[in-house]
Design a protein around this motif. Structure first.
Motif, short mmCIF file in Angstrom:
data_model
loop_
_atom_site.label_atom_id
_atom_site.label_comp_id
_atom_site.label_asym_id
_atom_site.label_seq_id
_atom_site.Cartn_x
_atom_site.Cartn_y
_atom_site.Cartn_z
N SER A 106 0.82 -1.30 -0.07
CA SER A 106 -0.07 0.00 0.01
C SER A 106 0.92 1.33 -0.16
CB SER A 106 -0.76 -0.08 1.06
OG SER A 106 -1.74 -1.14 1.14
N ASP A 107 2.06 1.17 0.38
CA ASP A 107 3.04 2.27 0.45
C ASP A 107 3.87 2.55 -0.86
OD1 ASP A 107 4.61 0.47 0.86
OD2 ASP A 107 5.70 0.95 2.62
N SER A 111 0.72 2.31 -6.13
CA SER A 111 -0.66 2.06 -5.43
C SER A 111 -1.52 3.30 -5.12
CB SER A 111 -0.36 1.41 -3.84
OG SER A 111 0.35 0.32 -4.08
N LEU A 112 -0.81 4.49 -5.58
CA LEU A 112 -1.69 5.70 -5.37
C LEU A 112 -3.17 5.51 -6.00
CD1 LEU A 112 -1.06 8.65 -4.07
CD2 LEU A 112 -0.50 9.19 -6.64
N GLY A 113 -3.97 6.10 -4.94
CA GLY A 113 -5.40 6.03 -5.64
C GLY A 113 -6.23 4.44 -5.59
N GLU A 114 -5.30 3.44 -5.48
CA GLU A 114 -5.97 2.24 -5.56
C GLU A 114 -6.17 1.34 -4.46
OE1 GLU A 114 -6.07 0.92 -9.42
OE2 GLU A 114 -4.45 1.73 -10.15
N VAL A 115 -5.53 1.86 -3.20
CA VAL A 115 -5.59 1.15 -2.00
C VAL A 115 -7.01 0.99 -1.41
CG1 VAL A 115 -4.80 0.88 0.43
CG2 VAL A 115 -3.22 1.83 -1.34
N GLY A 116 -7.57 -0.28 -1.35
CA GLY A 116 -8.68 -0.61 -0.84
C GLY A 116 -10.04 -0.28 -1.78
N ARG A 117 -9.60 0.05 -3.06
CA ARG A 117 -10.69 0.42 -3.84
C ARG A 117 -11.55 -0.42 -4.52
NH1 ARG A 117 -11.80 5.56 -5.55
NH2 ARG A 117 -9.88 6.73 -4.53
N VAL A 122 -4.25 -6.29 1.40
CA VAL A 122 -3.32 -7.01 2.26
C VAL A 122 -1.84 -6.80 1.78
CG1 VAL A 122 -2.74 -9.44 2.41
CG2 VAL A 122 -5.03 -8.88 2.17
N ASP A 123 -1.11 -6.28 2.92
CA ASP A 123 0.22 -5.96 2.92
C ASP A 123 1.11 -7.19 3.60
OD1 ASP A 123 0.03 -3.65 1.38
OD2 ASP A 123 -0.48 -2.52 3.25
N THR A 124 0.55 -7.34 4.86
CA THR A 124 1.23 -8.47 5.46
C THR A 124 0.52 -9.48 6.29
OG1 THR A 124 1.08 -7.09 7.64
CG2 THR A 124 3.01 -6.63 6.11
N LEU A 125 1.01 -10.45 7.08
CA LEU A 125 0.10 -11.13 7.69
C LEU A 125 -0.86 -10.41 8.60
CD1 LEU A 125 -0.40 -14.15 8.40
CD2 LEU A 125 1.66 -14.22 10.00
N GLN A 478 -4.26 2.34 5.77
CA GLN A 478 -3.55 1.31 5.38
C GLN A 478 -1.93 1.49 5.36
OE1 GLN A 478 -4.83 -1.67 5.41
NE2 GLN A 478 -3.10 -2.98 4.83
N ARG A 479 -1.72 2.61 4.67
CA ARG A 479 -0.13 3.03 4.74
C ARG A 479 0.15 3.19 6.35
NH1 ARG A 479 1.25 5.45 -0.20
NH2 ARG A 479 -0.64 5.61 -1.67
#
Lengths: 546, 135, 316
Positions: A106-107, A111-117, A122-125, A478-479
């Motif tokens: 997410s960082d 990913s700009l503008g697309e996180v969770g969209r 999911v970045d980590t466990l 998320q970041r």
């Protein structure tokens, strides 16, 4: 009646006798009693399964009404999952956001503008722990729609379950993991085809031995169709990809009866009603014959083409969106008359955005109307024996076989090599783009009518209303979440486990899954693990254009 | 009679979104209207698009967006063009809800082509944007 | 004032000071032809510094763009500043084009390299006129080498590469690829052969086919009298292996040209080719103009008509 027909009849009656039946009256609305099947054998449940996989069709069990959902943070999606479980659902279907699907954190600047969209990030466990918090993973079946980084996400699922005390052998579910169609249609690839294929065969092997209730590949024509192919191409390319996985797994020394039982398919149901039904029926017949005759399967379950169906997202119009309810109903009925095992119906407002809750409910209700009001679920393969439908089934098969012959030619007798060659020389993307452009020109010329688009446009002036919007707070949240996880983890363990993933990638005789599981348990991020393999595998850029 | 100057358009997908059915159809529509399309394909950045537009001396840039990221990505592209001092019209195609159209227009996007835009509308949008930029 | 609307001399100055927009604009104007293009040619010709012009050609899908992209990645490490002219065909029906070479170079090309996509624009003479002009702009601005990449299927495309200082012909493993290249006239122009996708089966067979063809041309006396024999380089452009060997071979060919005085010969031939094409185009326009105003009496012999028209052109 011939001797053959007598034998089919006797075998079918014996099979039906032992089959479970739903507690509903098997009669028409007027009270006319009806049989489970009409016409000639081979009947439903009999090789080559043209008429269906199960002797009594949906009399025994309706298809699974599986609705694909998920957006925002893992915690948001977890709440929806629990809601589904409280309402008696047993299947959790997970959609990931675009960065996750592409193996990016997410960082990442990508990913700009697309996180969770368009799904959950999911970045980590830690995100996976939130996603499945307070859910007993030994009692649910989970479907995860992800391909490029599928091995990492599966590893996270295993790790979450085992943290919660559920051994991996008890986990049930499906991961899409169909990398070949990514190069042909969906374009969510990371590595070049051959190393990607190694990851897939490692996962098939790993689930064979350690996760017997898991379906390691769902071979998907859906995206091929959405990318612009016609029905025959969808059928042909999807089954060819299936043959390619089978060839690859057999080459790795795996047992076709073992992994063959756990392969499943995913098709599109578009608006050309009879063509779609012919396509579904042909898919079962072709798969059964190839698995038996070409690949030597002896277990009938390894010859059965089990498939999920989704109505055609690409057929939804932004113009007069309520008309889409009609389209979805017809497409859903085609899927049911074609004998699908599960069905997702699109929401009428999805041409423009993720579905609102009301639109998603109408989509589910549409399936329920087909199931309970139309009588379509009372007779197995009700269209079997229709001159037109049988001809269409044969025609779909003929067209698919012509494609297989071309691929075998390209691959010097190997479908797997032919699929690689077709990816490399632009055959698949070219065929798909040609079909898409042809369709577009037909619509433009008015030769093909799309209601509300090029005809019957009164009503288009009404404004669009009630679109679901995702705010950008998710991205910020998320970041920060990822930053915290990175701060709190043991960085030496991360470096060590990532090094082990790279080392495993360099050695084709090592299965990648165990070191990936170690890496996710050290809270290495999705992108870090992707990069650990990318050092060895390289990246893929599509060469063919137009 | 002197030949009319060929229009050159850079087409690209910005970011991770891999839906390329629409952009490939648009590429062919423009080609068949006599326009030269410089196709950049998937996974482009604002920097790579600016760089290509400079080198190709593009008359217009067309981006296809199907992931609901247009409210972030279109202004980012406009900002990158401004930073590079490029006055090339930007056209956005794909899934843009009506309510977002004025937002994108205010950000400086020259034209927005929604789902199902017919071929002649696509070609006209490009020609008009190029003509408007030339005056 | 936008860079785009500067007059030619100011554009050339801006381009030489590194303004990429100005370089892009000069290339457009040169490609369009006419008086402005001629003015730019007049301005840039005295500025050229003798950039090494490398032509790369081969069948569609041979991997020319990927190879070119890889070259542009390694050349800056040697202190070179490459520019690429990537030629793709126009649609014969509409005159439009989809130029996709940048896609194929994506991820492999060096970041600072200047790539320009060019369409053949139908009429055969177009490319023959526009490519030398574009090469001259690149050279005058300071790029070196200038790489011209074309699909080796049309005569003009092959000629344009053949007129380079060094012509590289790319083939793939597989039965008959070398034979096809021969038929297309590619073998005659090749100074360096590349067998790309050399990780595929059949690479050694293709090398043998090429060696055989070179032997035959030697026996028939077609080979360069100085004894230069085109080397055959094996590459896998997708992962970059063998690409530095390609550049070494190009350098070796250049050294051969320098040592034998053939560089000047080649460049003189190239200039002659360009001038011939310009004269051809200019005469073509005059022929059309002359015919437009000429009364074609159907009862008279075509030979007599032609003689008259030639007379009109000569007088005008």
């Amino acid at each position: 009646m011939s001797q053959d027909q007598d034998a089919y009849q006797a075998a079918w009656e014996a099979a039906v006798d032992g089959a479970p039946m739903r507690e509903v009256p098997f009669e028409t609305m007027s009270g006319v009693p009806i049989d489970a099947v009409y016409g000639d054998g081979p009947f439903p449940g009999q090789y080559p399964y043209t008429r269906g996989l199960f002797p009594a069709g949906y009399r025994s069990r309706l298809w699974t009404m599986r609705m694909f959902a998920g957006f925002g943070t893992a915690e948001d999606t977890n709440l929806r999952f629990k809601d589904i479980l409280r309402n008696g659902g047993t299947g959790l279907s997970t959609a990931f956001d675009m960065p996750t699907l592409m193996g990016r954190d997410s960082d990442s600047s990508w990913s700009l503008g697309e996180v969770g969209r368009a799904g959950v990030a999911v970045d980590t466990l830690a995100d996976m722990e939130d996603l499945y918090a307070d859910i007993d993973l030994s009692r649910v079946s989970t479907s995860m729609t992800i391909n490029g980084p599928a091995a990492i996400v599966l590893a996270m699922y295993v790790a979450v379950a085992e943290l919660g005390g559920v051994p991996r052998a008890q986990l049930a579910g499906t991961i899409q993991n169909d990398i070949l169609k990514e190069y042909q249609a969906q374009k969510e690839y990371i590595y070049p085809p051959r190393p990607s294929m190694r990851i897939v065969t490692d996962m098939i092997d790993f689930t064979n031995t350690e996760m017997p209730r898991w379906h390691p590949v769902s071979i998907s024509g859906y995206h091929i169709r959405e990318a612009g192919s016609n029905a025959a191409q969808e059928l042909a390319f999807t089954l060819a990809n299936g043959f390619a996985y089978v060839e690859a797994a057999i080459a790795e020394g795996q047992d076709v009866n073992e992994f063959g039982r756990r392969l499943s398919f995913f098709f599109n149901s578009h608006s050309d009603f009879f063509e779609e039904i012919g396509k579904f029926r042909a898919a079962r017949r072709i798969w059964a014959r190839w698995m038996k005759e070409r690949f030597g399967a002896t277990d009938e379950r390894a010859m059965m083409c089990r498939f999920h169906t989704q109505t055609a997202g690409v057929s939804l119009t932004a113009q007069q969106p309520e008309n889409n309810i009609g389209r979805v109903a017809i497409q859903a009925l085609a899927g049911v008359l074609g004998g699908t095992q599960s069905l997702h119906t699109d929401s009428f407002d999805e041409a423009l955005a993720l579905p609102t809750e009301k639109a998603a409910r109408i989509a589910l209700r549409t399936q329920q109307i087909v199931a309970h009001e139309t009588g379509a679920a009372l007779v197995a393969d009700p269209l079997g024996g229709s001159n037109y439908v049988e001809w269409m089934t044969d025609e779909m098969e003929r067209r698919a076989e012509a494609v297989f012959a071309h691929l075998e030619d390209l691959g010097n007798g190997s479908i797997l090599e032919g699929v690689y060659a077709g990816i490399d020389n632009g055959y698949f993307v070219g065929e798909i783009a040609d079909s898409a452009y042809r369709f577009e020109r037909e619509v433009n010329a008015g030769r093909r009518i799309i209601v509300g688009v090029n005809e019957f446009t009164d009503g288009n002036e009404e404004g669009q209303a009630n679109l679901l919007r995702i705010d950008s707070e998710t991205e910020e949240y998320q970041r920060k979440r990822l930053e915290t996880v990175k701060h709190d983890r043991d960085s030496a363990a991360v470096a060590r486990t990532l090094g082990a993933v790279t080392a495993a990638a360099e050695d084709p005789s090592v299965n990648l899954m165990p070191p990936i599981i170690d890496a996710v348990e050290s809270y290495a991020t999705l992108e870090e693990i992707v990069m650990a393999m990318e050092q060895v595998f390289g990246t893929y850029v599509e060469q063919a254009i137009v | 009679m002197p030949e009319e100057h060929k229009i050159r358009v850079v087409l690209a997908k910005l970011g991770l979104d891999g839906h390329d059915r629409g952009i490939k159809v648009v590429a062919r529509i423009l080609r068949d209207a006599g326009i030269e399309v410089i196709y950049l394909g998937l996974r482009q950045t604002t920097e790579s698009i600016v760089s290509a537009a400079e080198q190709e001396d593009a008359d217009a840039i067309g981006l296809s967006m199907h992931n609901a990221g247009h409210l972030v990505l279109a202004p980012a592209m406009m900002a990158a063009l401004d930073d590079a001092d490029l006055d090339i019209p930007l056209i956005i195609g794909g899934i843009v809800p009506d309510v977002d159209v004025p937002v994108l227009q205010a950000a400086g996007v020259a034209a927005i082509l929604g789902p199902g835009a017919p071929a002649d509308e696509v070609v006209a949008a490009v020609r008009n944007a190029v003509a408007a930029a030339a005056t | 004032m936008s860079v785009r609307s500067l007059p030619p001399d100011e554009l050339v100055d801006a381009a030489r000071s590194g303004n990429r927009r100005a370089i892009g604009r000069l290339l457009t104007l040169v490609e369009r032809g006419g008086a402005v293009a001629d003015a730019i040619t007049d301005l840039t010709h005295p500025l050229i510094g003798g950039a090494h012009v490398v032509g790369i050609t081969g069948a569609p899908g041979a991997g020319k763009s990927t190879l070119t992209g890889q070259l542009t990645r390694i050349l800056p490490e040697m202190g070179l500043t490459p520019a690429v002219l990537a030629v793709d065909p126009s649609s014969p029906l509409s005159g439009g084009a989809i130029l996709g070479d940048r896609v194929r170079m994506d991820g492999v090309a060096g970041e600072e390299v200047f790539i320009r996509s060019v369409a053949t624009r139908g009429h055969a003479g177009g490319l023959a006129l526009s490519v030398p002009g574009a090469v001259r702009v690149f050279d005058a601005v300071g790029f070196d080498p200038v790489i011209i990449e074309t699909v080796g299927v049309g005569q003009v495309e092959v000629d344009v590469v053949g007129a380079a200082d060094t012509a590289v012909v790319v083939v793939n493993p597989g039965w008959g690829d070398a034979v096809q290249a021969n038929k297309a006239g590619l073998l005659e122009v090749a100074d360096v052969f590349v067998i790309n996708k050399a990780d595929r089966p059949g690479a050694n067979d293709t090398r043998r086919d090429l060696e055989l063809m070179l032997d035959l041309s030697h026996m028939s006396g077609q080979e360069d009298e100085s004894g230069y024999r085109p080397p055959i380089i094996m590459t896998t452009a997708t992962d970059g292996s063998g690409v530095s060997n390609v550049w070494d071979a190009v350098q070796a060919h250049r050294a051969h040209l320098d040592a034998t005085g053939k560089l000047a010969e080649r460049r003189a031939a190239r200039l002659r080719y360009e001038v011939a094409n310009r004269v051809d185009a200019a005469l073509g326009a005059r022929i059309t103009a002359a015919l437009d105003g000429y009364d074609l009496d159907p009862d008279r012999s075509p030979a007599a008509h032609a003689e008259n028209v030639v007379g009109l052109i000569t007088l005008s």
